[in-house]
Design a protein around this motif. Structure first.
Motif, PDB file in Angstrom:
ATOM      1  N   ARG A   1      -6.298  -0.060  -7.103  1.00 14.11           N
ATOM      2  CA  ARG A   1      -7.796   1.058  -6.726  1.00 14.11           C
ATOM      3  C   ARG A   1      -7.873   0.625  -5.448  1.00 14.11           C
TER       4      ARG A   1
ATOM      5  N   TYR B   1      -9.285   3.284 -10.145  1.00 14.84           N
ATOM      6  CA  TYR B   1      -7.993   2.535 -10.790  1.00 14.84           C
ATOM      7  C   TYR B   1      -6.691   3.388 -11.069  1.00 14.84           C
TER       8      TYR B   1
ATOM      9  N   TRP C   1      -1.138  -1.801 -10.995  1.00 16.10           N
ATOM     10  CA  TRP C   1      -2.941  -1.861 -10.819  1.00 16.10           C
ATOM     11  C   TRP C   1      -3.207  -1.483  -9.742  1.00 16.10           C
TER      12      TRP C   1
END
Length: 120
Positions: A38, A93, A36
Motif C-alpha cells: 500500500r 492497495y 499486497w
C-alpha cells in the motif's frame, strides 16, 4: 501476457472491515508469491501481507492481528481480509505477483491499485 486485477476497495468507517481480492491471469506457468502493498499520500510504499507458494505468510507490523491474507491456488487469486480498520489504513492497495511465465522467465507484475478509505 499476464494481468493482475484487484477489486474490493472502498469507503468504510473506522472499526469496519473490507475484503480485497486479486486475480492473476494469462500465460502463467506457476506463481511464486502474491502479496499486497500500500501507498498512503506522502508516504513510501509498504508491505501489507504476502503469501508464498508453500503457504507461508508475512505481514507488515501494523497489520498483524488485523489483516489476513489467503489464497485460492486453483484460481490464482489471493484475498486480503482487513478487520478493525483505522484511518491510517487509508491508502491505495496494490497487488503484486511473482510469476513464472509459460516459456520460462520470471517476472513481477503489479495491479492497477484499489483505493481504501477509512473514515474516523
Amino acid at each position: 501476457q499476464v494481468q493482475v486485477v484487484e477489486s474490493g476497495g472502498g469507503l468504510v468507517q473506522a472499526g469496519g472491515s473490507l475484503r480485497l481480492s486479486c486475480a492473476a491471469s494469462g500465460s502463467i506457468a506457476s506463481i511464486n508469491a502474491m502479496g499486497w502493498y500500500r501507498r498512503a499520500p506522502g508516504k513510501q510504499r509498504e508491505l501489507v501481507a504476502a503469501i508464498i507458494s508453500g503457504g507461508s505468510t508475512n505481514y507488515g507490523d501494523s497489520m498483524k492481528g488485523r489483516f489476513t491474507i489467503s489464497r485460492d491456488s486453483a484460481k490464482n487469486t489471493v484475498y486480503l481480509q482487513m478487520n478493525s480498520l483505522k484511518p491510517e489504513d487509508t491508502a491505495v492497495y496494490y497487488c503484486n505477483a511473482d510469476i513464472k511465465i509459460i516459456g520460462g522467465y520470471e517476472s513481477r507484475f503489479w495491479g492497477q491499485g484499489t483505493q481504501v478509505t477509512v473514515s474516523s
